[in-house]
Each structure stands twice: as C-alpha cells, then as structure tokens.
Design a protein around this motif. Structure first.
Motif, short mmCIF file in Angstrom:
data_model
loop_
_atom_site.label_atom_id
_atom_site.label_comp_id
_atom_site.label_asym_id
_atom_site.label_seq_id
_atom_site.Cartn_x
_atom_site.Cartn_y
_atom_site.Cartn_z
N VAL A 24 1.61 -25.47 -13.06
CA VAL A 24 1.19 -25.53 -14.37
C VAL A 24 0.57 -26.93 -14.88
CG1 VAL A 24 2.11 -25.67 -16.53
CG2 VAL A 24 3.04 -23.89 -15.14
N ASP A 25 -0.53 -26.91 -15.11
CA ASP A 25 -1.32 -28.17 -15.49
C ASP A 25 -1.63 -28.34 -16.81
OD1 ASP A 25 -2.98 -30.05 -14.68
OD2 ASP A 25 -4.84 -28.92 -14.94
N PHE A 26 -1.08 -29.40 -17.26
CA PHE A 26 -1.87 -29.85 -18.52
C PHE A 26 -2.65 -30.89 -18.74
CE2 PHE A 26 2.35 -27.92 -19.75
CZ PHE A 26 2.29 -26.91 -20.37
N GLY A 27 -3.96 -30.68 -18.39
CA GLY A 27 -5.00 -31.55 -18.32
C GLY A 27 -4.54 -32.66 -17.38
N GLY A 28 -4.39 -32.35 -16.23
CA GLY A 28 -4.08 -33.18 -15.07
C GLY A 28 -2.71 -33.53 -14.86
N TYR A 29 -1.69 -33.16 -16.08
CA TYR A 29 -0.39 -33.55 -15.79
C TYR A 29 0.30 -32.15 -15.11
CZ TYR A 29 4.46 -34.24 -16.97
OH TYR A 29 5.81 -34.36 -16.81
N HIS A 30 0.51 -32.35 -13.94
CA HIS A 30 1.29 -31.10 -13.33
C HIS A 30 2.63 -30.97 -13.77
CE1 HIS A 30 -2.00 -30.37 -9.87
NE2 HIS A 30 -2.35 -30.53 -11.37
N ALA A 31 2.99 -30.12 -14.64
CA ALA A 31 4.31 -29.96 -15.22
C ALA A 31 5.22 -29.32 -13.86
CB ALA A 31 4.47 -29.27 -16.26
N LEU A 32 4.78 -28.33 -13.57
CA LEU A 32 5.68 -27.52 -12.39
C LEU A 32 4.65 -27.45 -11.37
CD1 LEU A 32 6.59 -24.70 -14.48
CD2 LEU A 32 8.02 -26.26 -13.44
#
Ligand SMILES: Nc1ncnc2c1ncn2[C@@H]1O[C@H](COP(=O)(O)OP(=O)(O)OP(=O)(O)O)[C@@H](O)[C@H]1O
Ligand SMILES: [Mg+2]
Lengths: 263, 262
Positions: A13-21
């Motif tokens: 899961v990617d939030f604008g470059g931040y891979h949460a998972l």
C-alpha cells in the motif's frame, strides 16, 4: 454462505511514496474469525479498506471468495473506525438503509431495523438523530447498520473501542452469537489483545510501519461456543496472551521509537 | 424553557423596543429643532403617519393601487426570483459538483459571472423582458442563483468521505447515493445560506422596481423620491422593514424544520 474467503497476496500500500504495507500476504478461510492487532498507523484500516474495495493496492492482489476485489464490495459489511452514520437520518432510518438500498420493501426493512435496534440495546431511541446520541450509542447504531444485512464478510475496525466495559462485553457477546448463527468471515481490528483472543479463532500481528508486514499469526484454540468473560479464565488464555503480547510489545515499541525519531 | 431564561427573553425584547423608541425620539427631536433637515431626513411622526394612512386605506392610492397591491407585487417577484434561483442553483451545483471535468471547464465562467456586479444587468433585463414583473424576477434570479449554486456545489464536494463509503458499502448505487447522501449534504449548505438568498431575491425585486417599473414597493419609493417626498421614501422603507421581518420569521421556521437533525 459460500465464497467468503479472504486472500491478500503480496500486497503493498502506497500513500504518495510512503509504503504503509509491504508485501503483505495472508489468507482467512471462509467462516473464520480473525483479529488483527498492531501498533497504531501500521495499516490495519488500510487492509480493511482494500478488502472492502474502497482502496487499491499499489501492487499485489486482494481476493474475496476467489474473486479479485477491484471495486466496492457488495458482500462485505464494514463498520468504520470513524463515525460514518448519515447525520440527517434518524437511528431507524440509518439502520434500515442497508436493506432498503438492496431492494427490500420499506415496511420489511423497518421491521427488521427495529429488531436490530433492540438487539444492540437502543430500543426507544429510534427517532433520535446521531447528533443526539452518545459516542457509544452511535457505535451501536453503526453496528446494527452493518450487521442487519447478514453479509458473508464482516469488516470491523475497532468497533467497541468507544464503549464502556459493560456495554462492550454485551456487544462482544452479541457479535459472537451473531457470528455463530451466520458463519460470516470476520476481520476484526482491535488494540485490545484480550478482546482479540477472547473473540477470535486467530490473531494476526502486524509489524510497525512503514513497510508493515505480518509479524506473527497465532491460532486461538479456546473452545467454542465461548463466553467472552469466562474465556479469559480458561487456562490456555493467559499463556497465549503472554506470548502474543511479547511479539506485539516489540512492534509497539519500534513504532514508538520511529515516531519519536521522526518528530 | 426555564423561568430565568424566559425572563431574559422578556428583558431582551423590552430593550430592543426601547432602543427603537430612543432612536425614533432622538430623530424626531433632532428634526424638530432643525439639527436634521426634515426635507431630507423627514421625521418619524410624518412618515409613520404616512405609512399608517397607506396601510389603513385599502382603496387605490398610489398609481391607482393600494399599498397592499404594491407589496404583493414585490413579494411575488421575490418569491419568483428565489424559487427559480434555488431550483437552477441546486441543479447546477449538483451536476458540476458530481463532475470534476465539467466543473473545471465551467470554473472561469462561474468566477467571472459571480464577480460581476449583477445589479448592472437590471437595465438589460428591462430592455429584454419589459418593465413588468419578469425583469425583476430575472434580476433576483441572477443574485440568488450563484449563492445557492456555490453552496450546493460545496455541499456535494465536501460531503464526508466516510459517509459516502458507508452508503456505497451498504449497497447504494449512484442514484441512491445522490438521493440519500449528496442531496441532504448539499441541503445543509443551501439552508445555511437561506437568509442571504431570500434577502438577495428581495434586493433584486426592489432594485429592479426602483430602476424601472409601474408598481411594487420599489416603485413607490422611487416615486416619492422623484417628488422630493422624503416622508414617502421613509414610509415605503418602514413597510419594507415590516415585510422583511415577516419573511425572516418564515425562513427561521423553515430552517428549524429542515435541519432538525443538527
Ligand atoms: N490518505 C492517506 N494519505 C497518506 N497517508 C495515509 C493515508 N491514510 C493512511 N495513511 C498512512 O498509512 C499508514 C496506515 O494507516 P492506517 O489507517 O491503515 O493505520 P491503522 O493501522 O488503521 O492505524 P490506527 O490503529 O491508528 O487506526 C499510517 O501511517 C497513515 O499515516
Ligand atoms: Mg485504523
């Protein structure tokens, strides 16, 4: 109630470059009650959103009942972490919404909704608006709203965290009874380890984000049917609790260190 | 309502009336001792007497009509401008609010039209639609439309994401989503601007009549002004104030009914 297994395969899961998972994989067979536990911000809500079809994985696959989830799921009931009741509808109108939207006659939907409102202990409050309810009462309306349709998949995101201890036990009992009647596949997110163990068949521990993965996967072999309160006094319970807590504590501390480091 | 609160209410009302009386008395005195020139500022005893005469004579007085006929004309124009403005504003706000693409396409037009002082359109409406009620309704419409449009647009845009997701998961299709979620959300925004929109509809009617008309309260005021009859101007305004208070009462009642859930 066929086709309700949940499978995540290498999901990122990617939030604008931040891979949460990152590369998260696990499967929940049909009819299983799985609890998800993990430090705050590790991506538990994100997982439920993907299973519900509200969010898309950057890579990997989410399948429900063998079918790829690529749009909003109609076989899953979702109780959101946030308030999501329709504020302009009364308790009764909120609860009967699911059946109504799915084509039930208004009268039947209403009868069913009254039954459910009584079941979550809100009889007499049918005509109130959400703004006129306490936080815990709103949660219970949300529960009735989600459960009334009797769908094969239940996604519950910290459903009871706003309830007082006594109501909480009542609602947990109610949920177990219901699950035993309907045999739904359940993903139950909670921060409360005791709650997770006393309810679930299985406890999944997520590691601290970013790049959260499945840290551990415990089976809970306590006998069924269970009584939520008495389950805590069954011999195996404390032992299991200690083992899971050891794992969880590491991640909670790691998460805490990381958030302090970035602050 | 508790007793102390009620007493509070009485005190507030008494003070409000007291302040009005004080203003009128000061005004009257100032006019009598010629601090204020009654030619321009009239004086309460004169214009209140005039308003009273108008209100107690239901026969034709002004331009062959009673004051009630003029008032009715103005109110009908207000209702027309308001009704059309709300209907089209809701429809347009709803459609553009649903479509990212079209809202981008129309954005510059809406911005410009909204920035334009639309009262300057009054003479054009008179040319196109004539000096009767229709040109006033059109003016009120252009004023009301944008207020309602922007509020409906925002209501549709800013509806809580979790509520939308919840409704979708409960089984709502696009049409049901619009009916159960987007429209009620837009309604709350529109209602919050109800007072402003009603006010603007009235402004449209009065200004339109003032500029070119043969009847209506705005026309009564402009006639009085043309005759250097300041008592007539203030009498017209007094009656207008009364009408506004009555309209506000209705708007408040409507608001209370429609946002019961807040
Ligand atoms: N829309 C978003 N944009 C950017 N980052 C987001 C967004 N939604 C979630 N995140 C981030 O992704 C991570 C996972 O979020 P998620 O809501 O899934 O966590 P969670 O495990 O449910 O946490 P909690 O237990 O506090 O509810 C968090 O670090 C969060 O900050
Ligand atoms: Mg969460």
């Amino acid at each position: 109630m066929a086709h309700a297994s949940i499978v995540l395969e290498n999901v990122t899961v990617d939030f604008g470059g931040y891979h949460a998972l990152q590369n998260l994989s696990f499967g929940v067979p049909e009819g299983q009650f799985a609890a998800i536990v993990g430090p705050t911000g590790c991506g538990k809500t994100s997982v439920l959103n993907m299973v519900a079809g509200l969010a898309k994985a950057a890579s990997g696959q989410v399948r429900c009942g063998g079918r790829l989830v690529d749009s909003v799921q109609c076989s899953a009931a979702y109780m959101f972490q946030q308030d999501a009741l329709l504020p302009w509808k009364t308790v009764l109108e909120n609860v009967l919404l699911g059946p109504l939207l799915r084509g039930a006659a208004r009268r039947d939907a209403e009868t069913l909704a009254r039954h459910w409102i009584a079941r979550v202990g809100l009889k007499g409050l049918e005509a109130r608006y959400p703004a006129q309810l306490s936080g815990g009462q709103r949660k219970r309306v949300a529960m009735a709203q989600a459960l009334i349709c009797g769908l094969p998949v239940l996604l519950l995101d910290e459903p009871f965290s706003a309830l007082d201890a006594q109501t909480r036990v009542l609602m947990e009992e109610e949920l177990l009874t219901l699950w035993q009647e309907q045999g739904a596949t359940v993903l139950f997110v909670t921060h409360d380890l005791e709650e997770a163990i006393s309810l679930a068949d299985r406890v999944l521990i997520f590691s601290a984000g970013p790049g959260s993965r499945l840290k551990a996967d415990y089976r809970v072999d306590l006998p069924r049917p269970r009584n939520v309160v008495e389950a805590r006094f069954i011999p195996g319970f404390m032992d299991l609790y200690r083992r899971i807590w050891a794992d969880l504590k590491e991640e909670v501390l790691a998460s805490h260190e990381r958030s302090k480091a970035s602050a | 309502m508790s007793a102390p609160k009620l007493r509070h209410r009485g005190a507030i009302l008494a003070l409000q009336i007291g302040i009005l009386a004080a203003i009128l008395m000061t005004w009257e005195t100032a006019a009598r001792v010629r601090v204020l020139d009654p030619f321009f500022f009239s004086q309460p005893s004169l214009f209140l007497a005039r308003a009273f005469t108008w209100l107690t004579n239901s026969g034709p007085l002004l331009g062959g009509r009673s004051i009630y006929e003029h008032l009715l004309v103005t109110l009908v124009e207000t209702a027309g401008g308001f009704g059309l403005g709300v209907a089209f504003g809701v429809a347009a706000g709803f459609l553009l609010g649903r479509s990212e693409f079209w809202s981008r396409v129309f954005n510059p037009y809406i911005q410009v039209l909204n920035a334009l002082p639309r009262l300057v359109l009054a003479p054009i409406f008179v040319l196109i639609l004539g000096i009767d009620e229709r040109s006033k309704v059109a003016l009120g419409f252009t004023l009301v439309f944008f207020i309602v449009f922007f509020n409906a647009f925002r209501g549709v845009r800013e509806v809580d994401r979790h509520i939308v997701n919840n409704a979708r998961l409960l089984g709502a299709n696009e049409r049901q989503l619009a009916w159960h979620v987007l429209l009620p959300s837009a309604m709350t925004w529109i209602l919050s601007s109800l007072h402003t929109s009603v006010g603007f509809a009235l402004v449209g009617a009065i200004v339109g009549e003032y500029m070119a008309a043969a009847k209506g309260l705005g026309w009564v005021i402009s006639q009085a002004q043309g005759n250097f009859d300041s008592a007539g101007v203030f009498a017209g305004m007094t009656i207008l104030c009364g009408a506004v208070i009555v309209i506000e009462l209705f708007v408040n009642a409507a608001e209370r009914r429609l946002v019961r859930w807040k």
